[in-house]
Design an enzyme around this catalytic site. Sequence first.
Site, PDB file in Angstrom:
ATOM      1  N   TRP A 233      42.524  -5.202  16.221  1.00 50.94           N
ATOM      2  CA  TRP A 233      42.936  -6.693  15.675  1.00 50.94           C
ATOM      3  C   TRP A 233      43.827  -5.400  14.103  1.00 50.94           C
ATOM      4  CZ3 TRP A 233      42.864 -10.482  17.210  1.00 50.94           C
ATOM      5  CH2 TRP A 233      42.646 -11.414  18.064  1.00 50.94           C
TER       6      TRP A 233
ATOM      7  N   ASP B 164      39.313  -7.402   6.256  1.00 49.30           N
ATOM      8  CA  ASP B 164      38.918  -8.663   7.813  1.00 49.30           C
ATOM      9  C   ASP B 164      38.026  -8.619   7.689  1.00 49.30           C
ATOM     10  OD1 ASP B 164      38.964  -9.870   9.745  1.00 49.30           O
ATOM     11  OD2 ASP B 164      40.624  -9.026  10.835  1.00 49.30           O
TER      12      ASP B 164
ATOM     13  N   LYS C  35      33.448 -17.413  14.028  1.00 47.42           N
ATOM     14  CA  LYS C  35      32.419 -16.255  14.452  1.00 47.42           C
ATOM     15  C   LYS C  35      31.335 -16.910  14.006  1.00 47.42           C
ATOM     16  CE  LYS C  35      35.942 -13.395  15.915  1.00 47.42           C
ATOM     17  NZ  LYS C  35      36.376 -13.432  17.841  1.00 47.42           N
TER      18      LYS C  35
END
Length: 362
Positions: A103, A173, A197
């Site tokens: 990511w 993030d 999530k």
Amino acid sequence: MANRAYNFNAGPAALPLEVLQQAQEQFVEFDGTGMSIMEMSHRGKSYESVHFETEALLRELLNIPDGYKVLFLQGGASTQFAMVPMNLLSPGKVGAYVHTGNWASKAIKEAKMFGETAIAASSEADAFMRVPSVAELNIPENAAYLHLTSNETIGGTQWAEYPKLDSVPLVVDMSSDILCRPLNVSQFGLIYAGAQKNLGPSGVTIVILKEELIGKPSMPVPTMLQYATHAKSDSLYNTPPTFAIYMVNLTLKWIKKSGGAAAMERVNREKAELLYEAIDGSGGYYRGCAQPGSRSIMNVTFRLADEELEKRFVQQSEEAGFVGLKGHRDVGGLRASIYNAVPVDSVRALVAFMKDFKQRNG
């Protein structure tokens, strides 16, 4: 409910059962309006009450200080990979990134399209199985910001502590671990997180940013990709993902009822300890992927002796009612995602299955 799966999906992920049940009860008619919240105007009082209550809940649960804006955007973290440099980079400045895996790599790739980037630290030499220490950071003097990925879902690594920076804004993030533990928001210039999530369903992305970082971008940026556009209109410039925001509202109320971020951390650490103890105590049958000092309390990654045995593990686990234990396609292996809504009992059941699998397949 007896037929609920043991859900260890990496995202979209498990939601609290009582949240789903409440949404089910209100699905056709919300709050006596005669319609679903999905059918009503985002300009109407009924939806706006949900919208602003959701912001207030986030501010309360994360203890967000004055001087920060809370935005509800779309496009997931993947859009934020581009929005951050588009809004924060300027000529003569560089976007500094900590490279910790998949990511982080995607965020770096996007940033390169809009300006100069620099790698302030990397764990690539360790196959991204650890998080760099704060002492390893080498931040350029002309950095516009330092970006890091709080929790890498694929490798199963997580920052235990965030660097405290005075010279540049810290951009993080937090898609896969926001509200898994208490947070000092004043350490950060910008936080972003896809909701799917820990906070709700897919479709809405939370952005928390210092007001002083909101300004006219130095490059041409489409109106919808400017933070200022959404900050000025309280995330109501265009039609927001109303149902997803409503679901975040219910999830935040569940977190508050459960004891807030501190209670989430206690339960999350209990779940993680159960799994890591099962892995470490297996005599090498199960092998943890992330280095112990960087292990995630959200995504537990592990391997077996070979891929055939791992395929058998996935197959037999699915037959036993477990979902989502196959590792990411880029790295293989096994992964249990134990986000806030995953019950401790589900983890206990997984540990029991792991012990049984070892006995039957050892």
